[in-house]
Motif scaffolding. Structure first.
Motif, PDB file in Angstrom:
ATOM      1  N   VAL A 425      38.867  43.154  37.228  1.00 20.25           N
ATOM      2  CA  VAL A 425      38.632  41.979  38.082  1.00 20.25           C
ATOM      3  C   VAL A 425      37.533  42.314  39.078  1.00 20.25           C
ATOM      4  CG1 VAL A 425      39.664  40.320  39.660  1.00 20.25           C
ATOM      5  CG2 VAL A 425      41.058  41.356  37.848  1.00 20.25           C
ATOM      6  N   THR A 426      36.510  41.438  39.129  1.00 17.33           N
ATOM      7  CA  THR A 426      35.394  41.618  40.054  1.00 17.33           C
ATOM      8  C   THR A 426      35.303  40.402  40.965  1.00 17.33           C
ATOM      9  OG1 THR A 426      34.198  42.906  38.396  1.00 17.33           O
ATOM     10  CG2 THR A 426      32.932  42.064  40.258  1.00 17.33           C
ATOM     11  N   ASP A 430      31.939  42.105  45.860  1.00 20.07           N
ATOM     12  CA  ASP A 430      31.777  43.389  45.171  1.00 20.07           C
ATOM     13  C   ASP A 430      33.050  44.214  45.163  1.00 20.07           C
ATOM     14  OD1 ASP A 430      29.141  42.858  44.564  1.00 20.07           O
ATOM     15  OD2 ASP A 430      28.414  43.709  46.447  1.00 20.07           O
ATOM     16  N   THR A 431      34.161  43.630  45.612  1.00 14.57           N
ATOM     17  CA  THR A 431      35.442  44.301  45.463  1.00 14.57           C
ATOM     18  C   THR A 431      35.883  44.192  44.012  1.00 14.57           C
ATOM     19  OG1 THR A 431      36.072  43.762  47.726  1.00 14.57           O
ATOM     20  CG2 THR A 431      37.836  44.321  46.211  1.00 14.57           C
ATOM     21  N   SER A 432      36.361  45.271  43.457  1.00 13.25           N
ATOM     22  CA  SER A 432      36.753  45.258  42.053  1.00 13.25           C
ATOM     23  C   SER A 432      37.965  46.152  41.853  1.00 13.25           C
ATOM     24  CB  SER A 432      35.606  45.718  41.150  1.00 13.25           C
ATOM     25  OG  SER A 432      35.261  47.062  41.426  1.00 13.25           O
ATOM     26  N   SER A 433      38.659  45.904  40.765  1.00 17.18           N
ATOM     27  CA  SER A 433      39.813  46.735  40.411  1.00 17.18           C
ATOM     28  C   SER A 433      39.969  46.735  38.902  1.00 17.18           C
ATOM     29  CB  SER A 433      41.095  46.212  41.077  1.00 17.18           C
ATOM     30  OG  SER A 433      41.425  44.927  40.578  1.00 17.18           O
ATOM     31  N   GLN A 434      40.447  47.856  38.387  1.00 17.69           N
ATOM     32  CA  GLN A 434      40.766  47.981  36.972  1.00 17.69           C
ATOM     33  C   GLN A 434      42.216  48.450  36.865  1.00 17.69           C
ATOM     34  OE1 GLN A 434      37.651  49.573  38.042  1.00 17.69           O
ATOM     35  NE2 GLN A 434      36.813  47.535  37.627  1.00 17.69           N
ATOM     36  N   PRO A 529      45.679  46.047  44.899  1.00 17.68           N
ATOM     37  CA  PRO A 529      45.468  44.629  45.231  1.00 17.68           C
ATOM     38  C   PRO A 529      46.374  43.734  44.395  1.00 17.68           C
ATOM     39  CG  PRO A 529      43.684  45.425  43.853  1.00 17.68           C
ATOM     40  CD  PRO A 529      44.535  46.631  44.178  1.00 17.68           C
ATOM     41  N   ASN A 530      46.651  42.567  44.935  1.00 20.72           N
ATOM     42  CA  ASN A 530      47.482  41.578  44.237  1.00 20.72           C
ATOM     43  C   ASN A 530      46.571  40.512  43.650  1.00 20.72           C
ATOM     44  OD1 ASN A 530      49.400  39.854  43.276  1.00 20.72           O
ATOM     45  ND2 ASN A 530      50.381  39.453  45.236  1.00 20.72           N
ATOM     46  N   GLU A 531      46.238  40.659  42.377  1.00 25.86           N
ATOM     47  CA  GLU A 531      45.330  39.720  41.731  1.00 25.86           C
ATOM     48  C   GLU A 531      46.065  38.609  40.978  1.00 25.86           C
ATOM     49  OE1 GLU A 531      42.327  39.849  42.366  1.00 25.86           O
ATOM     50  OE2 GLU A 531      41.644  41.915  42.656  1.00 25.86           O
TER      51      GLU A 531
END
Length: 750
Positions: A425-426, A430-434, A529-531
């Motif tokens: 998720v991008t 520019d915050t991102s998480s995999q 993070p809570n996506e």
């Protein structure tokens, strides 16, 4: 059939009459197909040169190869008379002739062998292959019924449309010409004019090209001429698609001003078509618009869009909606759903589909199915439309991988289930998480001899995250790094349905208990993070689930017992009523879901639903959440319609209590939708609606109404609507429109 004779196969004599019948003797076929002469003349000698198949077959001089091409012929009549001196063959009484997908019925048929003419007299009916039926009192047919003339005809076409004419001529290649004709698809009573009809001095139906052409045509409404054209053409009822201009649309609103939308449909081939429909406006120039459809052997593609250069705002505006699906093979399917608009108010300004959506979701997906295996590769993109959500983040999700496998059951009915998931998720900032997730579970369903239903589930969920520039509370240093967690859980479900069957109904009472046991570990919100688990609301759909979150990013920690009672009643003929009431007991008040739902104490609030539809005049669906102590309403959703068609009411109400811990529902929400519809007469109906925001500072969100006339051949709709958008850039005002449609001819809408 009494006294009927059927014949088949050209070249085999149907009825052979010799020279002894030259005195106008009459032959009558009996029920066994034999021929008995009704006069006292001597038994005639058979002459194979004269037979009734000549009525529809080739002349005697026709070459043999022509005879070989002829199709089967069926003929029946009560009596047949042969006059060889005048070369006339007369069939009387319930005459029926079938040849080459044409059927002729008449009281009397006379065949002139010299002129190759078939004359039908009295109650003449000609039935064609496409289902059209022609009625007349007299007809004269030539060339084996392929050409001919008829007087004072009436036609019922395949789609139940009707035509009438003073004269009717059928020419080669199935071309029909009608003089002083009238056409209508409307029902009409004797002595009364239909709602609308077309009268013309000449009508030509070109069956080969599937066209109906009119000369000097008048459109009449209840017998009064309202429109004249020297020429009019439209496809016949058998045409499904054809290139050509469609009726234009007329519209008007505060943004476009007056507008006319021309429409040209291009039937590229049997599998694809293109609609080009630009909008010519008085205030905004030209809006380019179109739609395309393509059908493959293994899939389909549909796309529509528009483009506008707004000089006042000095920017380009537009939208694109597209959907495609393709079956690659027996195991893999690819599909895409694209929904895009250039800005928040564009769809509202042009009154396009999805103009009420808060956001648009675009998705591309590849799915695989193989026995007990499922795999998917997906990508998501979001476009925010709601002005109230203008500050919301718009993430891009790609790739999103999912794999699921369910094993075969063992001798006890147990099976294993494996879920694998990966998401990247991008965000705009520019915050991102995999995230990589694996869930292994063991499931054992069991039904006891007493009807008790058990299900035991033991699972382990493992997560691994890599997070970049994640700021949990926007007040500290962003976190960048990895995080991992392992979450075990055990669940047991018990149900015991009690069934009672009465004379006119059946009732089911089912107590339900679900126990979940899991550690009270943290979800590490500072690092993870809570996506996908932000929609946290305890309700009737999730209270009895082992995992009450909608996604992977939050684990439903802690142990609890949920219990409920489900009652349903079913009528033998119609009607259904059901009620569910449930609650949970949390062993730890600080477990993740309870904290996110703002629950206080060990016992949760009561949740449930009520559905009732005892008959066709009443329908109700109510979902609720009551405070466990004072029974005050924390959540309420009601939808109900009631009344007969002559006056039917629809009411929808929704209430959310403010939830300070939720990032979505942090304010109180109250909204009421009311609608009223009435079937004033058989053809006229009216409907009104209003959507109201009842929260502080709210007001009318939208309202409008429709007045509709509809019968078997006409549809007419007048509408007026107003949308009070909170977007200050939206210039909407009252919108007026109408839809006008004539069956088989088309129509226009706005």
């Amino acid at each position: 059939m009494n006294k009927k004779l059927f014949c088949m196969l050209l070249g085999v004599p149907l009825i052979n009459i010799g020279t002894a019948a030259a005195d106008n003797s009459v032959v009558t076929p009996d029920t066994r197909g034999t021929i008995t002469e009704t006069t006292k003349a001597a038994k005639p000698k058979l002459d194979p040169k004269v037979n009734m198949t000549d009525i529809l077959g080739p002349s005697e001089s026709a070459p043999d190869e022509t005879k070989e091409e002829e199709q089967e012929i069926y003929f029946s009549a009560d009596e047949v008379e042969n006059n060889q001196e005048q070369s006339l063959i007369t069939a009387s009484g319930h005459v029926e002739i079938i040849r080459d997908n044409l059927t002729l019925y008449a009281d009397k048929v006379v065949y002139n062998q010299k002129e190759d003419t078939v004359t039908a007299i009295g109650n003449v009916v000609l039935v064609e292959e496409n289902g059209s039926v022609v009625f007349s009192d007299y007809s004269e047919l030539h060339d084996r019924m392929s050409e001919g003339e008829m007087k004072n005809i009436k036609v019922i076409m395949a789609d139940k449309s009707r035509m009438a004419a003073r004269s009717f001529v059928r020419r080669n290649k199935d071309k029909k010409v009608l003089r002083n004709a009238v056409y209508t698809p409307c029902d009409a009573c004797r002595g009364e004019n239909p709602l609308w009809q077309i009268k013309a001095t000449k009508v030509v139906h070109d069956a080969e090209n599937k066209d109906v052409n009119y000369q000097n045509a008048f459109l009449e409404v209840k017998g009064t001429p309202v429109f004249y054209t020297p020429y009019l053409s439209h496809p016949d009822p058998t045409v499904k698609r054809r290139s050509g201009f469609l009726f234009p649309r007329i519209m008007s609103n505060s943004y476009l001003g007056g507008a006319l939308q021309a429409q040209y449909f291009w039937n590229i081939d049997d599998h694809q078509d293109l609609l080009f429909n630009p909008i010519l406006t008085t205030d905004k120039g030209i809006v380019y618009s179109g739609a395309y459809n393509k059908y493959f052997y293994n899939g389909n593609l549909s796309a529509s869009g528009s483009f506008l250069k707004d000089e006042d705002k000095d920017k380009n505006r537009g939208n694109l909606f597209a959907y495609g699906r393709y079956e690659i093979n027996d195991y893999w399917v690819a599909d895409t759903d694209i929904n895009y608009a250039s800005d928040n108010s564009y769809l509202k300004d042009l009154n396009l589909p999805k103009d009420d959506d808060a956001w648009l979701t675009s998705r591309a997906r590849l799915q695989g199915f193989d026995n007990r295996n499922y795999a998917a590769l997906e990508a998501y993109y979001y476009k925010i439309l709601s002005y109230d959500l203008r500050d919301a983040d718009r993430p891009i999700v790609f790739p999103f991988l999912t794999y699921e496998n369910i094993s075969d059951t063992n001798r006890y009915g147990a099976y294993a289930k494996t879920n694998l998931s990966f998401a990247s998720v991008t965000h705009d900032e520019d915050t991102s998480s995999q995230r990589a997730t694996m869930i292994n579970s063991w499931n054992l369903p069991y039904t006891s001899p007493y009807g008790e239903k058990y299900k035991l589930v033991a699972s382990v969920k493992s997560d691994l995250y890599y997070v970049n520039d994640y700021d949990y509370r926007d007040d500290g240093d962003p976190f960048t790094g990895t995080a991992a967690r392992v979450f075990p859980q055990v669940g047991l479900e018990w149900r015991l349905p009690f069934i009672r069957a009465a004379e006119n109904s059946r009732q089911i009472l089912e107590p339900i208990i679900v126990a979940a046991f899991a550690p009270n570990q943290s979800n590490d919100p500072e690092k993870i993070p809570n996506e996908d688990s932000q929609d946290v609301e305890l309700n009737d759909t999730n209270i009895l689930n082992l995992d009450r979150y909608s996604g992977y990013d939050r684990n439903d920690t802690g142990s609890r017992i949920s219990y409920g009672l489900n009652w349903s009643s079913y009528g033998n003929l119609f009607g259904r009523t059901s009620v569910l009431l449930a609650q949970s007991y949390e062993f730890d008040k600080d477990e993740s879901f309870a904290a996110a739902d703002d629950q206080q104490g060990s016992f949760t609030d009561y949740v449930g639903r009520v559905y009732a539809s005892p008959n066709e005049y009443f329908d109700l669906n109510y979902r609720f959440k009551f405070d466990r102590e004072d029974f005050s309403i924390n959540y309420s959703e009601l939808a109900s319609s009631f009344g007969p068609r002559i006056l039917r009411m629809y009411v929808s109400y929704i209430y959310f209590q403010a939830n300070e811990t939720s990032s979505i529902q942090d304010e109180e929400r109250k909204e009421l939708y009311t609608g009223l519809s009435s079937q004033l007469t058989k053809n006229w109906s009216i409907s009104l609606y209003n959507r109201q925001d009842l929260a502080p500072g709210g007001g009318a969100l939208e309202y409008g109404g429709f007045l509709t006339y509809e019968d078997e051949c006409t549809k007419l709709i007048f509408n007026i609507e107003k949308d009070n958008s909170s977007d200050p850039d939206y210039e909407g005002d009252f919108e007026f429109g109408f839809t006008f449609f004539l069956k088989t001819l088309g129509g226009t809408e706005s």
